[in-house]
Design an enzyme around this catalytic site. Structure first.
Site, PDB file in Angstrom:
ATOM      1  N   CYS A 158      42.184  40.406  47.975  1.00 16.27           N
ATOM      2  CA  CYS A 158      42.709  41.474  47.130  1.00 16.27           C
ATOM      3  C   CYS A 158      44.043  42.015  47.625  1.00 16.27           C
ATOM      4  CB  CYS A 158      41.704  42.621  47.053  1.00 16.27           C
ATOM      5  SG  CYS A 158      40.189  42.189  46.180  1.00 16.27           S
ATOM      6  N   ARG A 207      45.813  46.635  41.627  1.00 14.99           N
ATOM      7  CA  ARG A 207      44.577  45.856  41.509  1.00 14.99           C
ATOM      8  C   ARG A 207      43.404  46.578  42.165  1.00 14.99           C
ATOM      9  NH1 ARG A 207      43.553  39.717  43.865  1.00 14.99           N
ATOM     10  NH2 ARG A 207      41.444  39.469  43.070  1.00 14.99           N
TER      11      ARG A 207
END
Length: 292
Positions: free
Chosen positions: A193, A239
């Site tokens: 991520c 994100r």
């Protein structure tokens, strides 16, 4: 008994022989295919290097798109420089293949491709293939030591900014290292991520964008290339925030299910939009500075 080949005229034998370029390319393919197969069954299987096939496909497409320009180049081969570069590439390939050092193995193929350009068409071919070959550098898997060293501070920074943004928006959020507690849920910011590999992939996307738009201004390209790193960082923060919000409102199953994979698409969409927006701002600023 006399063989049939002796009865053929010399011109017929030469015409039937494969052209040198074809022989060189077949030899290159014989080296590259085992390496690509190894990558496809190991590194490209995971999320960290999952962008590899895309990098390879884009580079091959860029080279294929320029095939007519390659064919039109004059045959100004540089055998000495090309031969030295090819020898260096072969040494690196042998070391990488025999010692299982994938960085040497993949990097040697890029050097070999550059050497082939010099051997067949000289500097003009190497200049024409410069960006596709440079883009292939993103195909080289990053060393694990480097990834771990850089990923930890990157994840910490992304977690910090995600916490700051959500706290400013009024959400009940707390952070402990790379673990974010949002309401009654806890989320750990993973390497995929916000790690170095994610930044690395977005760097490739940014450079591909620069090549696609093809700005004539060198300064504009340099400024945008320098800004790709902070743009990639911001996209990763977005994100993580999206995943935290989805988990907080819809539960852990939603955050770790389809939405988690969809957040990867959000990452690239946000990064692309930011690059286009920053490109527009830089394009407006540079002419004004030049005029003054």
């Amino acid at each position: 008994m006399t063989s049939d080949s002796r009865r053929l005229p010399a011109g017929t034998l030469l015409a039937a022989a494969p052209p040198p370029a074809l022989i060189v390319l077949l030899g290159f393919a014989a080296l590259a295919l085992p390496t690509l197969w190894n990558l496809s069954t190991t590194f490209w299987v995971g999320d960290a290097q999952g962008h590899g096939p895309v990098i390879l496909g884009v580079s091959l497409w860029l080279l294929w798109r320029s095939r007519d320009r390659f064919a039109a180049l004059p045959e100004r081969a540089m055998p000495i420089l090309g031969g030295l570069l090819l020898a260096l590439a072969m040494v690196a390939y042998v070391i990488g293949r025999s010692q299982a050092v994938v960085q040497f193995e993949v990097g040697s193929l890029i050097l070999a491709a550059a050497a082939i350009c010099l051997l067949l068409r000289g500097w003009a071919a190497l200049r024409l293939a410069a960006f596709p070959l440079f883009f292939l550098l993103f195909l080289i898997p990053l060393p694990g030591v480097v990834v771990q060293t850089v990923t930890v501070p990157l994840k910490t920074a992304v977690s910090y900014f995600a916490e700051t943004l959500m706290h400013a928006a009024g959400y009940p959020v707390a952070r402990s290292g790379v673990i974010l507690a949002v309401g009654r849920y806890e989320l750990q910011v993973a390497d995929a991520c916000a790690g170095l590999t994610s930044i690395f992939t977005l760097e490739a996307l940014g450079l591909l964008y620069l090549n696609a738009v093809g700005h004539a201004s060198t300064m504009r390209n340099l400024v945008l290339a320098a800004l790709i790193v902070p743009i990639s960082f911001i996209a990763n923060v977005v994100r993580v925030v999206v995943l935290c919000l989805v988990t907080y409102h819809y539960g852990d199953a939603a955050g770790q299910g389809f939405i988690h994979g969809f957040a990867g698409i959000v990452l690239f969409v946000v990064a692309t939009c930011l690059m286009v927006a920053v490109d527009g701002v830089v394009g407006r600023m540079l002419p004004q500075r030049a005029a003054t």
